[in-house]
Design an enzyme around this catalytic site. Structure first.
Site: not given
Length: 576
Positions: A56, A88, A129-130, A201, A479
């Site tokens: 990511c 994550d 990323c998240d 993702c 998640s």
């Protein structure tokens, strides 16, 4: 783009570049090759979460170079810096996940400190990323200098035995493997094929949910959040963002002109419409908090309740982010929501135009089935649903996108675990029954500390074929890749004596995503009596960053924030 000279007398960078007393400061800039002319221009912080931790983030440094070219072309002086991110997918399923949510605050704080310490005038933030996405947006709203957000882009789907796959399939394969439904060889092949490129993702998990929010809330350029990381068009978006942020300095359009109650409602709308991650109900209140706007989990849930679910995206649906981008992107999703009265069209964006103006030329694409028209939804409401009741007075959240209506109610006996590892072990050993409600507690923001995600456990249940035969509730998080009846953010959390701490094995828990309730079959008197017997417990962190986080973090209801926010500030950085 305008190349008019910008008067620096009101910009933060005057404190480090202007006047005879700043000669020592300028000497440092000469040491890095800047000219006096470049020092006379606005300084634009180009902040990225580049690292080698995960795909990511791996392309963010390249994209940052394109941003810097755009800043220079627009008449600004770019100053690149990096901050951390915790990924994550790699932190999942072990103690490392306790660092994940904490990293959101560290990202926001470190960007703030770099900007403050060096007096930059604007910010372009790149995140992959998240937690890095909300962390970067929180910093923008906190600082309130002209800012543009850039998503690093999603990963391309992999191919396994002729079908498209994502990392979610690998997590679920672990469960299949544990019960003998997948061979060692197939698991090894799948893990090698699932993630074929740079990018976050690929499905509507947390990263893509927050990327969708970045466009809907107005902090990202239209279409920029949908383009996958490997696509060359990403560099064009980055270059344009660099130029545009200098234009925003000219126009003095700032994040708090963009992030308003209406734009937060728009953001919540696209989450529900796209079947996005429940984590949005944690991050939107936190972004609002930076502006001094009260926007809690319940406010988010109210929007979810009345929004049609229209984007057929994994994990509940069939498609990934790349597919949506190629049929029209996030603007296509937003256009049908706007046309049918679900969005506020008058919200300002980083283009200098409103949402409605940005979407004016977007045409509906009838030759696709990734996004449905808002008046012909997949389901009339509820990609994501808020719950409350005597087990969750401060609310809880569940993702129901893709779940049949007859599976959106569940009642069964509690099976209680005081951490994720114990529950995962029970699932792995099949020490649970069909109809159980698995309870994972002491995993909240304060009690974890860090409010871990539970994908390993939920994916294992699906891999065992039990994903729709049990329910799971937690004061931790799930998640964006989680599916099934999995309720997170249950508050108050166990660590502060919330009702979830008082449960015993066998208590009958009822979940109803249609009515929006989460209850336990106990009287108020029984709960009160159990509370008298309850004692708080120490966490397993007595020092360090995670301990420090536990001392200041608030409830999930308000976004698990760690400082007073916009309401508490005595002056705004942008006006120093």
């Amino acid at each position: 783009m305008s190349h008019n000279v910008i008067d620096k007398s009101k910009l933060p960078s005057r404190h480090v570049t202007e006047g005879p007393q700043r000669a020592p400061h300028r000497s440092y800039y000469y040491a890095m090759g800047l000219t006096r002319a470049q020092m006379s221009q606005p300084f634009v912080g180009v902040a990225s979460c580049w690292n080698e931790a995960a795909p990511c983030n791996i392309s963010l440094m390249r994209q940052a170079q394109a941003v810097k070219k755009g800043v220079a072309a627009g008449g600004g002086t770019p100053r690149e810096f990096c901050t951390i991110s915790v990924t994550d997918g790699i932190a999942m399923g072990h103690q490392g996940m306790k660092a994940s949510l904490v990293s959101r605050e560290v990202i926001a704080d470190s960007v703030e400190l770099t900007m403050r310490g060096h007096c930059y005038d604007a910010l372009v933030g790149l995140a992959g990323c998240d937690k890095s996405l909300p962390g970067m947006m929180m910093a923008m709203v906190r600082l309130n200098v002209p800012s543009i957000f850039i998503y690093g882009g999603s990963i391309l789907p992999g191919t396994f035995k002729g079908r498209p796959v994502t990392v979610q399939d690998v997590f679920e394969a672990v469960g299949k493997h544990s019960v003998g439904d997948m061979s060692d060889e197939d698991l090894e092949e799948l893990e090698q094929k699932a993630c074929p490129s740079a990018g976050a993702c690929g499905a509507q998990f947390t990263a893509n949910t927050m990327a969708t929010i970045s466009e809907a809330i107005g902090l990202a350029l239209p279409y920029s959040a949908g383009a996958p990381a490997p696509y060359e068009v990403r560099d064009q978006f980055c270059m344009t963002a660099g130029e545009m942020v200098v234009e925003l300095i000219h126009k003095q359009i700032r994040p708090r002109d963009i992030v308003t109650l209406k734009s937060l409602e728009n953001a919540a709308t696209v989450v529900a419409a796209s079947g996005g991650s429940t984590n949005a109900a944690l991050h939107l209140p936190a972004i609002a908090h930076e502006a001094g706007i009260e926007f809690t989990l319940f406010d988010v849930a109210e929007i979810f309740k009345k929004t049609p679910y229209i984007a057929d995206l994994k994990p509940g649906g069939r498609y990934v982010a790349k597919d949506m981008f190629e049929v029209g992107g996030i603007p296509l999703l937003m256009k049908t929501l706007l046309d049918h009265g679900y969005l506020h069209g008058d919200c300002m964006t980083v283009t200098g135009r409103t949402i409605a103006e940005n979407l004016a030329s977007v045409k509906w694409n009838p030759d696709q089935d990734v996004v449905r028209p808002a008046n012909d939804p997949i389901t009339p409401t509820g990609g994501v649903v808020g719950l409350r009741g005597n087990l969750a007075p401060d609310g809880a959240i569940v993702k129901v996108a893709g779940m049949p209506v007859d599976q959106q109610k569940f009642s069964g006996p509690a099976r209680c675990f005081d951490n994720e590892e114990d529950c995962f072990e029970a699932v792995k050993q099949r020490h649970y029954k069909e109809g159980d409600v698995l309870v994972i507690r002491y995993e909240g923001p304060k009690g974890g500390p860090g409010m871990r995600e539970m994908l390993a456990t939920t994916a294992a249940l699906y891999g065992q074929g039990m994903g729709d035969k049990v329910a799971l509730i937690t004061d931790g998080r799930f998640s964006g890749a989680t599916r099934g009846f999995c309720v997170g953010h249950v508050g108050p959390e166990a660590a502060v004596g919330g009702p979830i701490a008082l449960l015993k094995d066998g208590d009958i828990i009822s979940l109803d995503a249609i009515a929006g309730t989460l209850t336990v079959d106990l009287s108020d008197a029984e709960l009160a009596e159990r509370h008298k017997q309850w004692a708080s417990r120490e966490t397993d962190y007595g020092s360090g960053a995670i301990w420090k986080y536990a001392q200041t973090v608030g409830s999930a209801l308000d976004g698990a924030v760690t400082h007073p926010g916009g309401k508490g500030e005595k002056h705004c950085y942008a006006d120093i």
